[in-house]
Design an enzyme around this catalytic site. Structure first.
Site, short mmCIF file in Angstrom:
data_model
loop_
_atom_site.label_atom_id
_atom_site.label_comp_id
_atom_site.label_asym_id
_atom_site.label_seq_id
_atom_site.Cartn_x
_atom_site.Cartn_y
_atom_site.Cartn_z
N LYS A 49 0.84 -1.20 0.00
CA LYS A 49 0.00 0.00 0.00
C LYS A 49 0.87 1.25 0.00
CE LYS A 49 -3.83 -2.49 2.08
NZ LYS A 49 -4.54 -2.96 3.27
N ASP A 62 -11.07 3.07 4.29
CA ASP A 62 -11.26 1.61 4.22
C ASP A 62 -12.76 1.27 4.29
OD1 ASP A 62 -10.00 -0.77 3.83
OD2 ASP A 62 -9.58 -1.16 5.94
N GLN A 86 -4.67 -1.43 9.52
CA GLN A 86 -4.61 -2.77 8.94
C GLN A 86 -5.21 -3.81 9.88
OE1 GLN A 86 -3.45 -3.48 5.73
NE2 GLN A 86 -4.21 -5.54 6.14
#
Ligand code: NAP
Length: 291
Positions: free
Chosen positions: A49, A116, A93
């Site tokens: 990422k 996200d 994450q």
């Protein structure tokens, strides 16, 4: 059989974003990447990422709290990022260590930085067919793969295997939306589903997201179906230097022989997840600082 090439489609999305970011005068979009601990898969996902952000011209801000961080200390990090005007998007994450309540962390993210898309407001907007929010990256990537591969879900029976917050539920809602490209008839299966193969065999489009290596075999798939394999499973492989190889939730050798279109693992949904995170970050930047 046509292979749906996630690497190629993701590269196209990344190239478009890079061209767009190059036109922004002054400050560039900034994505905060929070990775708690050293889980090996998370290390590799976050690295990818960060690299993709850099390629596009998005500033990556790495925050690496130790694995034993407390819930309140992690929440304080989120609060500081929410308040930081220089940060447009925040990615925490998953999976997080056991002492952390992930859902509480997702809910704590400011909705306008929740790139996200796992917070309550952004997930709710998906249920309301409202595209002003952020669609979570893997489901968004699946929809993008389908549309860029010429698969229109209208009138199709879409069967989703798995009902997680991360993949199964939101992708089912997206496929169900009353809009161009979607409008599917959706069935969601999970561990409580009985006679699962009889349902998967009805699928015109089968989306497998259960985290069980090679679970979907050819006898569970209708010939001519489109198969999207979301699974990323590490299975031991002594012939590899790493000692493992990645495999999906679909038994690729047999299912690819009867599917009309199929995604490989790796190189299918995975790269799209990263590309859609970048797309959401650029969207967050534009919403926060109109050009
Ligand atoms: P998850 O949270 O573990 O959810 C798995 C889902 O599958 C659950 O709903 C579970 O049912 C269902 N399930 C498990 N075993 C089953 C069985 N034998 N029969 C029917 N249903 C079963 O997993 P996830 O986060 O959705 O991830 C799924 C897979 O996708 C994993 O391999 C993960 O690594 C991968 N993934 C890939 C990407 C990407 O970018 N490509 C992104 C995210 C995840 P219950 O709800 O009843 O327990």
């Amino acid at each position: 059989m046509e292979l749906i090439d996630g690497n190629k489609i993701a590269a196209d999305v990344v190239a478009d974003l890079k061209a767009e970011v190059a036109t922004f005068p002054g400050r560039k979009p900034c994505l905060a990447l929070v990775r708690v601990g050293e889980d090996p898969a998370s290390v590799s996902y976050v690295r990818k990422k960060e690299k993709t952000a850099e390629e596009i011209g998005i500033t990556g801000k790495m925050i690496l709290p130790p694995a034993d961080i407390s819930q309140s200390a992690l929440e304080a990090i989120i609060d500081a990022l929410n308040a930081d005007d220089g940060v447009d998007g925040i990615l925490v994450q998953s999976p997080m260590p056991k002492q952390i309540d992930e859902l509480k962390i997702f809910r704590r993210l400011s909705p306008d930085k929740d790139v996200d898309g796992l917070g309550t407001l952004n997930l709710g907007k998906v249920a309301q067919d409202d595209d002003t929010g952020f669609v979570s990256c893997t489901p968004a990537g699946i929809m993008e793969l389908l549309s860029r591969s010429g698969v229109d879900l209208k009138g199709k029976h879409v069967v989703v295997l798995g009902r997680s917050l991360l993949v199964g539920k939101p992708v089912a809602l997206l496929a169900l939306q009353k809009r161009a490209g979607a409008n599917g008839t959706v069935t969601v299966c999970h561990s409580g589903t009985t006679n699962l193969p009889s349902i998967t065999r009805q699928a015109d489009v089968l989306i497998a997201a259960i985290g069980r290596p090679d679970f979907v075999t050819a006898d569970m798939v209708k010939p001519g179906a489109v198969v999207i394999d979301v699974g990323i499973n590490r299975v031991p492989d002594p012939t590899r230097k790493t000692g493992y190889r990645l495999t999906g939730d679909v038994h690729f050798p047999t299912v690819s022989a009867i599917a009309a279109k199929i995604t490989p693992v790796p190189g299918g949904v995975g790269p799209m997840t990263v590309a859609m995170l970048m797309k959401n970050t650029v969207k967050a930047f534009k919403l926060r600082s109109p050009q």
